[in-house]
Design a protein around this motif. Structure first.
Motif: not given
Length: 706
Positions: A377-382, A389-395, A509-513
């Motif tokens: 599902s492209p919606v799920f991946i996006v 991404t939000l979790i990463a920049i939160n960290l 990795w998710l971007l490659s998916v």
């Protein structure tokens, strides 16, 4: 020669004068000691052979002679046909025989005429057989028994034994429609016959035992070897070699179709070509699979597989954060720590229940279900890419969140890894990131689950979830173990920031998916993530930590986020309407690989090539690791050329139904799956483990070439 040998056997039998053979004893058994006029009584000729000796079925095969029964019956009693229990099939070289060892009861229905007079009737028969060990001896004897004709039916003491043997007689209640055809012209007096069965239930899988025991014929012989094949629709068929002695090729064959342990009397009309039956179907290479193990074993494998998921690359970023959470709570009240462990476990189990419900719903709707299918599902991946991404920049501290919580936005609480809500979300995130991973051992358990009814599927999924959550639940309920963790301190803030980098790796990795769906346009998803990061920075720097105009800063952050969504996702990427590339459009890593199809595998094996098949997907990290370390390497490429093998890549990135069916045949719910087929189409493939090494692949390729 067959007729000559049979004649000699009959001649020898006629001159046999012994009343009883040296190695076999015959008895006449009756299911009733008294019967009424008009009743049918089941009679049985029980043959008891000494150890090592055997007698023959109605079709003895290449050699041997069927047992015969000649009745001597009083007026008013008639005998029906012999009902033959399913025999044992023996194959030595190209010689096939069908017979019985130890004992057998040949059943015959005896019908009493309605006009038969009351009283005792004497029933007798001459039984003749050929008994063999290292040598064969024709033998025979007379048997007899008495039956009382009276006013009621009274069972004898032998009725249970006779019913036991009747259960071994092939049933005439055949639920299958069957036909056969000649796929190729004859070669001298030999010809291959393709037998097809229209299964009532969905296709018989390759681990089922399917065979055909033909009736005897003087004009042709159906040989021993049975080759199972799957056609392109997934139906299980098989071929037999036919040797003709005289006359025309048969227009029909009859015998016993054996499916697993059940036998059916069957007749196959034989047509000259496949086109006169149904539209052409190309057979696939043989697949022999072990039957699924017990539920208890699968539950254990599911639990162990869930444990292993904790160290898979997909889940490691979340695990590191969970450890950080334990460190921060080390001095807390033990009851509070247990509460967090329970919340994390609840998040995991709730997520696995949701996944189970999704699978059950997909199957109920008549679609194919697979592990990790949400990644189609492209919606799920996006959405998942944006969340990580939000979790990463939160960290990284871009928007302010403290480990002790406080008053904060609901979304920030989820990312903070603090409190029961954060623990629950952590469990959900761990599950979501685990779904593209099929850990060692887990693949077999999931494959078993996807083929089971809903209650069993739910049990297996909960067992996986329990394994995933078990280390943290156990740690939270034993707070004394927390003393082995580092003491809280300033280092934790730096460690938290460091954990942002594994999260960014997960984003890559998710971007490659996503690139497998959006291809070159995936760059616009990256652009949108830049907008997301910018909005998060504005929110954190000016709305959270600023002293004035906080409301304005929040509005600006929302405008930036909305503008990025409208421009990058909706206009440029058109993210909800991707043009999914077909398997043929997807490029292969190098010249050794060919696009997989059932027809291509069958053609390669038919032409004498060993075959390597890699079932893989872009979103499967284990698959990519296998490719880089054990498949897309020079030594394997050279070995494939050396043994004249053909390599196929089955791309499961977008969950094509034919690959889902293929995985299910090997009791797998997802990838990776690597198969190596010997060139011999009757030989089973080697099923390689989920995690490969160069040595494993080369060893099995060598074995396939022998």
């Amino acid at each position: 020669m067959r007729k000559f040998l049979t004649s000699i056997g009959l001649l020898l039998l006629l001159v046999t004068t012994a009343a009883r053979a040296a190695h076999t004893e015959a008895q006449l058994l009756l299911a009733a000691e008294q019967a009424r006029p008009g009743d049918t009584v089941l009679a049985g000729i029980k043959l008891t052979m000494e150890p090592g000796w055997h007698t023959y079925w109605k079709n003895p095969g290449t050699a041997g002679q069927a047992t015969s029964i000649k009745w001597t019956l009083p007026p008013g009693v008639t005998a029906g046909e012999i009902q033959w229990p399913l025999p044992k099939k023996d194959v030595v070289s190209d010689i096939i025989t069908f017979g019985y060892e130890h004992e057998v009861v040949l059943l015959v229905p005896l019908t009493l005429d309605k006009s038969i007079a009351p009283g005792t009737v004497n029933l007798g028969a001459k039984v003749s057989w050929l008994e063999c060990n290292e040598s064969c001896i024709p033998a025979g004897t007379d048997v007899e028994a008495g039956l009382e004709v009276g006013s009621e039916m009274k069972n004898s003491t032998e009725v249970a034994l006779l019913e036991q043997w009747r259960a071994k007689v092939p049933t005439t209640d055949n639920k299958f429609a069957a036909h056969a055809f000649w796929p190729e012209p004859a070669t001298n007096n030999m010809r291959e016959l393709r037998l097809e069965v229209d299964w009532v239930t969905p296709a018989a899988t390759m681990h089922r035992t399917v065979d055909f025991y033909p009736d005897a014929s003087e004009d042709f012989e159906i040989q021993a070897d049975t080759k199972k094949i799957l056609d392109s629709t997934g139906e299980l068929d098989f071929t037999k070699s036919v040797k003709k002695f005289s006359g025309e090729w048969p227009a029909k064959i009859s015998g016993v179709l054996v499916v697993d342990d059940v036998a059916y009397e069957t007749e196959f009309p034989v047509l000259e070509t496949k086109s006169s039956v149904t539209p052409a179907a190309v057979p696939m290479a043989n697949r022999f699979v072990e039957p699924p193990p017990s539920l208890l074993k699968m539950l254990l494998l599911a639990f162990i597989g869930g444990l292993i998921l904790n160290v898979m690359p997909c889940v490691l970023p979340v695990i590191a954060l969970k450890i950080l959470g334990f460190v921060s709570e080390a001095k807390s009240d033990p009851a509070h720590i247990r509460k967090l462990g329970f919340a994390y476990t609840l998040g995991v189990l709730a997520s696995f229940l949701a996944l189970a419900a999704l699978v059950i719903g997909v199957k109920a709707a008549g679609h194919k279900a697979a592990w990790g299918m949400q990644f189609d599902s492209p919606v799920f991946i996006v959405c998942l890419t944006t969340l990580v991404t939000l979790i990463a920049i939160n960290l990284f501290g871009v928007f302010e969140v403290t480990l002790n919580g406080g008053t904060m936005d609901a979304a920030n609480k989820l990312a903070s890894q603090s409190g029961a809500g954060g623990a629950f979300f952590n469990g959900v995130l761990a599950t979501v990131l685990a779904t593209p991973c099929t850990a060692p051992i887990l693949g077999a358990a999931l494959g078993f689950a996807f083929a089971q009814p809903a209650p069993v599927l739910v049990l297996i999924f909960l067992a996986v979830g329990t394994g995933l959550a078990a280390p943290y639940l156990l740690l939270s309920w034993n707070p004394t173990w927390l003393k082995f963790l580092p003491k809280p301190g300033a280092w934790m803030e730096k460690f938290k920031m460091a954990m942002g980098f594994p999260m960014l790796a997960t984003v890559m990795w998710l971007l490659s998916v996503a690139s497998s769906t959006y291809e070159k346009k995936v760059v616009w998803l990256g652009v949108f993530l830049v907008f997301v990061a910018t909005a998060a920075w504005i929110f954190g720097e000016f709305a959270q930590r600023g002293r004035t105009n906080k409301f304005v800063a929040g509005i600006v952050a929302l405008v930036v986020l909305a503008g990025g969504y409208a421009f990058a996702l909706e206009k440029q990427l058109d993210w909800r309407h991707p043009q999914t590339p077909t398997a043929a459009d997807r490029t292969q890593p190098d010249g050794i690989w060919h696009a997989w199809s059932p027809e291509a595998v069958f053609a390669a094996r038919t032409n004498g090539h060993p075959v390597l098949v890699d079932f893989t997907a872009d979103w499967c990290l284990t698959c990519q690791l296998n490719a880089r370390t054990s498949l897309d390497i020079d030594s394997v490429s050279n070995k494939l050329k050396e043994i004249n093998a053909v390599a196929f890549k089955a791309d499961y990135t977008h969950f094509p139904d034919n690959i889902t069916e293929e995985l299910n045949r090997y009791n797998r719910a997802g990838v990776p799956l690597v198969l190596i087929y010997p060139a011999d189409t009757s030989a089973p493939p080697f099923v390689l483990p989920e995690l490969l090494t160069e040595g494993i692949v080369l060893e099995k390729l060598d074995a396939a070439a022998k």
